[in-house]
Motif scaffolding. Structure first.
Motif, PDB file in Angstrom:
ATOM      1  N   UNK A   1       0.770  -1.131   0.051  1.00 49.70           N
ATOM      2  CA  UNK A   1       0.127   0.629   0.187  1.00 49.70           C
ATOM      3  C   UNK A   1       1.411   1.052   0.020  1.00 49.70           C
ATOM      4  N   UNK A   2       0.385   2.126  -0.858  1.00 47.89           N
ATOM      5  CA  UNK A   2       1.496   3.199  -1.004  1.00 47.89           C
ATOM      6  C   UNK A   2       0.213   4.189  -1.182  1.00 47.89           C
ATOM      7  N   UNK A   3       0.492   6.108  -0.062  1.00 46.35           N
ATOM      8  CA  UNK A   3       0.180   7.223  -0.696  1.00 46.35           C
ATOM      9  C   UNK A   3       0.778   8.001  -0.573  1.00 46.35           C
ATOM     10  N   UNK A   4       0.877   8.540  -1.846  1.00 48.73           N
ATOM     11  CA  UNK A   4       1.661   9.428  -2.412  1.00 48.73           C
ATOM     12  C   UNK A   4       0.319  11.301  -2.433  1.00 48.73           C
ATOM     13  N   UNK A   5       1.197  11.965  -1.373  1.00 43.52           N
ATOM     14  CA  UNK A   5       0.540  13.335  -1.333  1.00 43.52           C
ATOM     15  C   UNK A   5       1.208  14.593  -1.102  1.00 43.52           C
ATOM     16  N   UNK A   6       1.338  15.353  -1.962  1.00 47.81           N
ATOM     17  CA  UNK A   6       2.103  16.778  -2.694  1.00 47.81           C
ATOM     18  C   UNK A   6       1.682  18.098  -1.923  1.00 47.81           C
ATOM     19  N   UNK A   7       2.825  18.811  -2.168  1.00 45.39           N
ATOM     20  CA  UNK A   7       2.663  19.854  -1.813  1.00 45.39           C
ATOM     21  C   UNK A   7       1.266  21.144  -1.804  1.00 45.39           C
TER      22      UNK A   7
END
Length: 150
Positions: free
Chosen positions: A108-114
């Motif tokens: 599982x991977x969550x990517x949250x940008x600026x």
């Protein structure tokens, strides 16, 4: 909203007062300009063991607002890990939730940008069983439990 398709787009929907705002059971999905308010868990994504021909799923959340979740705003859960579950947030606001982002399972991977903001949450990142959360606010820092590194 409980969806059980292989691909789905949810556009400009408001979901309020539900146990789970959106439940994604292994589909590729996009949520665009949505409001999820007063749910126990705003978004839940997990692997669907009945879709044997799929081994991964991607959920994209764009320009959405998730607020007042009693538990978690966005939770990815696949333990034991059989599916690659990925979620990407862009331009979203998460506020007044117990947990903002939770990843449970080695794939599982969550990517949250600026472009995202998290306000007034007790925990920003919760990681279990080898999950990953990549936060653009921290210049691409990957969060994981030390015991999961081997």
């Amino acid at each position: 909203l409980n969806q059980c398709a292989e691909k789905i787009i949810i556009f400009k929907v408001a979901i309020r007062d539900a146990n789970f705002g959106v439940t994604n059971n292994g589909a590729d999905a996009a949520l665009i300009d949505c409001l999820i308010n007063d749910c126990a868990t705003g978004l839940l994504m997990y692997g669907n063991h009945h879709l044997k021909h799929r081994s991964s799923a991607q959920m994209t959340i764009l320009d959405s607002h998730i607020m007042n979740c009693k538990d978690t705003a966005l939770q990815l859960h696949d333990h034991p890990s059989e599916y690659d579950l990925n979620a990407t947030l862009t331009g979203c606001t998460i506020e007044h939730c117990k947990v903002a982002l939770a990843a449970d399972g080695a794939k599982t991977k969550i990517t949250s940008d600026k472009t995202n903001s998290v306000k007034d949450c007790i925990d920003v990142h919760v990681i279990e069983n080898g999950g990953q959360i990549i936060s653009g606010e921290d210049d691409g820092v990957i969060y994981y439990l030390p015991s999961d590194t081997g």
